[in-house]
Write a protein that holds these residues in place. Structure first.
Motif, mmCIF file in Angstrom:
data_model
loop_
_atom_site.group_PDB
_atom_site.id
_atom_site.type_symbol
_atom_site.label_atom_id
_atom_site.label_comp_id
_atom_site.label_asym_id
_atom_site.label_seq_id
_atom_site.Cartn_x
_atom_site.Cartn_y
_atom_site.Cartn_z
ATOM 1 N N UNK A 202 0.808 -1.217 0.000
ATOM 2 C CA UNK A 202 0.000 0.000 0.000
ATOM 3 C C UNK A 202 0.835 1.258 0.000
ATOM 4 N N UNK A 203 1.982 1.218 -0.691
ATOM 5 C CA UNK A 203 2.878 2.369 -0.695
ATOM 6 C C UNK A 203 2.362 3.498 -1.567
ATOM 7 N N UNK A 204 1.616 3.178 -2.623
ATOM 8 C CA UNK A 204 1.204 4.183 -3.602
ATOM 9 C C UNK A 204 -0.301 4.398 -3.556
ATOM 10 N N UNK B 240 -0.570 5.335 -11.155
ATOM 11 C CA UNK B 240 -0.709 5.680 -12.567
ATOM 12 C C UNK B 240 0.479 6.533 -13.033
ATOM 13 N N UNK B 241 0.950 7.445 -12.179
ATOM 14 C CA UNK B 241 2.110 8.261 -12.542
ATOM 15 C C UNK B 241 3.356 7.392 -12.720
ATOM 16 N N UNK B 242 3.548 6.431 -11.831
ATOM 17 C CA UNK B 242 4.695 5.533 -11.942
ATOM 18 C C UNK B 242 4.614 4.725 -13.226
ATOM 19 N N UNK C 212 17.950 8.260 -2.344
ATOM 20 C CA UNK C 212 17.532 9.487 -1.632
ATOM 21 C C UNK C 212 16.018 9.617 -1.496
ATOM 22 N N UNK C 213 15.261 9.251 -2.534
ATOM 23 C CA UNK C 213 13.799 9.319 -2.444
ATOM 24 C C UNK C 213 13.262 8.286 -1.448
ATOM 25 N N UNK D 141 9.417 8.857 -0.184
ATOM 26 C CA UNK D 141 8.664 9.217 -1.393
ATOM 27 C C UNK D 141 8.774 8.044 -2.360
ATOM 28 N N UNK D 142 7.887 7.068 -2.167
ATOM 29 C CA UNK D 142 7.988 5.806 -2.912
ATOM 30 C C UNK D 142 7.746 6.022 -4.405
ATOM 31 N N UNK D 143 6.785 6.854 -4.749
ATOM 32 C CA UNK D 143 6.501 7.097 -6.163
ATOM 33 C C UNK D 143 7.683 7.785 -6.837
#
Length: 700
Positions: A80-82, A88-90, A173-174, A179-181
């Motif tokens: 459930x990270x996104x 959809x962006x990924x 870094x993300x 910030x998984x996405x």
């Protein structure tokens, strides 16, 4: 099988992972959502290790995932990270990068990695299960476990350095920011940002390349002109920090050294079955790989010595280590398929199982005599003299327990018709039995070395007596006091040599110190023949001590290589090289030979101390092993102590302990020296990446 000398190593790999993948799996993976058969077993050793080690660690585990399946989407998110919009962006970023470059990224977000438990092995198994091809890249992220791995095929167009850079500098870094996405989007953009074009770009891509090349030429010309005018050149990307290079080189050394050791053991099994002629090519590959690993250790020793090195030298030598270790593993990997075809454990599993069961019985029969011999030695020699074998009988029993359990697992797998799983367990049993045999034999080998050491000290004391007589017969009055002092030390050495609790090595050090003193005082009174004879006797003692300490350290390391880091291995490699050098110089340059032997003896002692420190840290981090004061009770079904011993011996590795690996590097963590990654069960002849993908990752 054991090596005849130091530094021949091993890194096992899973025997059932596929070695080839479809050339274009991307479109099929994205267009079809069908189920796939899993290609690796999820029980047996891996589950037992995970259960056992869970009992050794108190914190409650987060939700864990086995390798996942991809359907129509290149994203799997069980954690459930996104959000739906982020997913959809990924997907859009991944599609755009794939269309631009022909490189397809897949992303998996899970809670924890499970079966296998380390990021690299989990990603490799997921990629293999989903038939990922040459240009398929996988970013696996454990949200709760704070670990990740960016996986690429061995023949991917992106180099290992590129993958490592993208993982560490772009993705990580993300991830640290949660910030998984953004991590996936940035990774997709970096993977698709250059290199070989995907289908359909045609002349446009060529035109872009021409324009880019022209821009590069113009930039170079401008930079040179500015340089001539004294203007500062344009800044490029920052160089990799020295600490990062040191970490990568250390991990590469451990991986390559273990790969050589495992390949040597596997080759020993093959030679016993098929003879020298059938295995000649494998011996040649192993010899070439071993030479490269030794050369890499030589560079590391130059970095570790006390002479200050410039940053340029450090970068050059670390780059050399990475190149040599990669070449060494490549030599082994090139022979891996043919080697597996020769042994064909899956086809001959029943016969191989019978042979390994006999080998287990033979190895077990040597443990009790070794324990009795060690007990007898303990009444003669100091604990320091026996430190390298003090826990060998207990360690050997742990290996036998593991070998028996693995053989039982293999028999059960054969009963179910699972020949691939049986082959994995047979290899585990083979290596465990071989280590048990080595551990028992090392006790007797050390006993012989200690006996030789006693005789060498006795001969040296006799030389001192002769020196005292020579000094007393000389007219120089100053020699009288020296003769008295040397005579007293000779008497003390003679008395200590007959006492229990002695250390031949410590006695030899005392002998050499006083011998050098009196030799210098009466050198002029001896003729050339006598001087040469005495120099040869001193050299013989030094070589005997060096060979004994190198062999003891090698025996210790081989059976505990799962915990021993690069520093100890580097010292041992250099000690082994110096012993060979000293032996080659004995006839032509006794002085240089003596210096080399004495330095080898010193380095071997350092290697042993460092290895014991690493093993002690291993026990502290994971509740101990079956010996050496590490104190885990035996019994696979109860505490898993024999399983921890198998991890300590390098038969099962840190993937079972949740260890991370970043670009082949080792660092941080709670285990001194780190462990080799990239495999989850004993493997065959080959490098540390045999039957696996390469990649980079770690904790964030």
């Amino acid at each position: 099988m054991r090596s005849a000398g130091p530094l021949l190593s091993v890194r096992p790999e899973p025997v059932d992972a596929p070695r080839s993948t479809p050339i274009d799996s991307r479109h099929r993976l994205r267009g079809e959502g069908h189920c796939r058969m899993r290609s690796v077993r999820t029980g047996s050793i891996a589950v037992a290790v995970l259960v056992a080690l869970t009992l050794l660690q108190s914190p409650a585990a987060a939700y864990a995932e086995q390798p996942v399946e991809f359907g129509a989407s290149p994203v799997v998110d069980t954690a459930g990270a996104l959000t739906p919009d982020e997913e959809r962006e990924v997907e859009a970023a991944i599609d755009e990068a794939a269309d631009r470059s022909g490189r397809q990224l897949f992303v998996a977000y899970v809670g924890e990695f499970e079966d296998p438990a380390d990021a690299g092995s989990w990603a490799t198994e997921t990629a293999n299960d989903n038939n990922m091809g040459s240009e398929d890249y996988l970013l696996a992220v454990a949200i709760d476990g704070r670990a990740y791995h960016l996986s690429a095929a061995e023949d991917a167009s992106l180099s290992a350095a590129d993958v490592d850079r993208i993982a560490v500098e772009v993705v990580e870094p993300h991830l640290r920011d949660g910030d998984w996405a953004a991590a996936a989007i940035a990774g997709a953009e970096a993977i698709g940002g250059g290199g070989a074009p995907g289908g359909g770009l045609g002349w446009l891509w060529i035109a872009l390349l021409v324009v880019a090349a022209a821009a590069v030429v113009i930039a170079i010309v401008i930079a040179r002109r500015r340089g001539r005018a004294g203007a500062p050149p344009a800044e490029g990307p920052p160089p990799v920090p020295i600490d990062e290079l040191r970490r990568r080189a250390g991990g590469a050394l451990i991986g390559a050294d273990d790969a050589v050791k495992t390949s040597e053991e596997e080759l020993g099994f093959a030679v016993a079955s098929f003879g020298d002629d059938a295995t000649a090519d494998f011996r040649a590959a192993l010899a070439a790989a071993t030479a490269k690993v030794r050369e890499a250790f030589g560079l590391q020793q130059r970095l570790d010595d006390h002479e200050p090195d410039t940053e340029a030298q450090q970068r050059e030598w670390y780059a050399g280590i990475l190149r040599l270790t990669e070449e060494a593993e490549g030599l082994l990997d090139a022979q891996a398929d043919r080697f597996d075809a020769l042994r064909a454990l899956e086809q001959n599993a029943p016969q191989a199982l019978a042979e390994v069961e006999a080998s287990i019985r033979a190895a077990e029969s040597g443990i009790a005599p070794a324990a009795a011999r060690l007990q007898a030695l303990s009444s003669q020699y100091a604990p320091t003299a026996l430190a390298s074998v003090a826990d060998n009988p207990e360690q050997a029993r742990a290996r036998i327990a593991f070998a028996r359990d693995s053989a039982s697992e293999a028999a059960a797998a054969l009963g179910r018709g699972e020949t691939g799983a049986a082959a994995v367990d047979i290899r585990a049993a083979e290596e465990a039995a071989d280590q048990a045999r080595l551990l028992a034999a090392a006790v007797e080998r050390l006993a012989a070395d200690l006996d030789d050491g006693d005789r060498a000290v006795a001969a040296g004391i006799a030389d001192l007596d002769a020196d005292v007589r020579t000094a007393r017969g000389m007219s120089d009055a100053a020699l009288g006091g020296l003769a008295d002092r040397v005579e007293a030390e000779a008497d003390a050495l003679r008395a200590d040599l007959g006492r229990a609790g002695r250390s031949p090595h410590e006695l030899a050090a005392r002998l050499d110190a006083v011998n050098r003193e009196i030799d210098a005082a009466i050198a002029g009174a001896r003729d050339a023949a006598v001087q040469a004879q005495r120099a040869r006797a001193e050299l013989d003692r030094a070589l005997l001590s060096a060979r004994s300490r190198v062999q003891a350290a090698e025996d210790y390391l081989v059976a505990r290589r799962g915990a021993v880091g690069a520093e100890a291995r580097t010292r041992l490699a250099e000690a082994g090289r110096l012993v060979v050098e000293a032996q080659s110089l004995t006839a032509t340059d006794a002085a240089r030979a003596l210096a080399a032997a004495q330095r080898a003896d010193q380095l071997a002692g350092q290697a042993m101390s460092l290895a014991q420190r690493d093993v002690g840290g291993f026990g502290g981090a994971y509740g101990g092993a079956a010996a050496g004061g590490l104190g885990v009770p035996q019994g696979r079904g109860a505490s898993g102590g024999d399983l921890v011993g198998a991890v300590l011996g390098g038969i099962l590795i840190d993937s079972m302990l949740g260890g991370g690996r970043r670009g082949g590097g080792f660092g941080g963590g709670g285990i001194p020296g780190g462990f080799g990654g990239g495999r989850r069960a004993p493997g065959s002849f080959g490098g540390s990446a045999t039957r696996s993908r390469r990649g980079s990752g770690g904790r964030f």
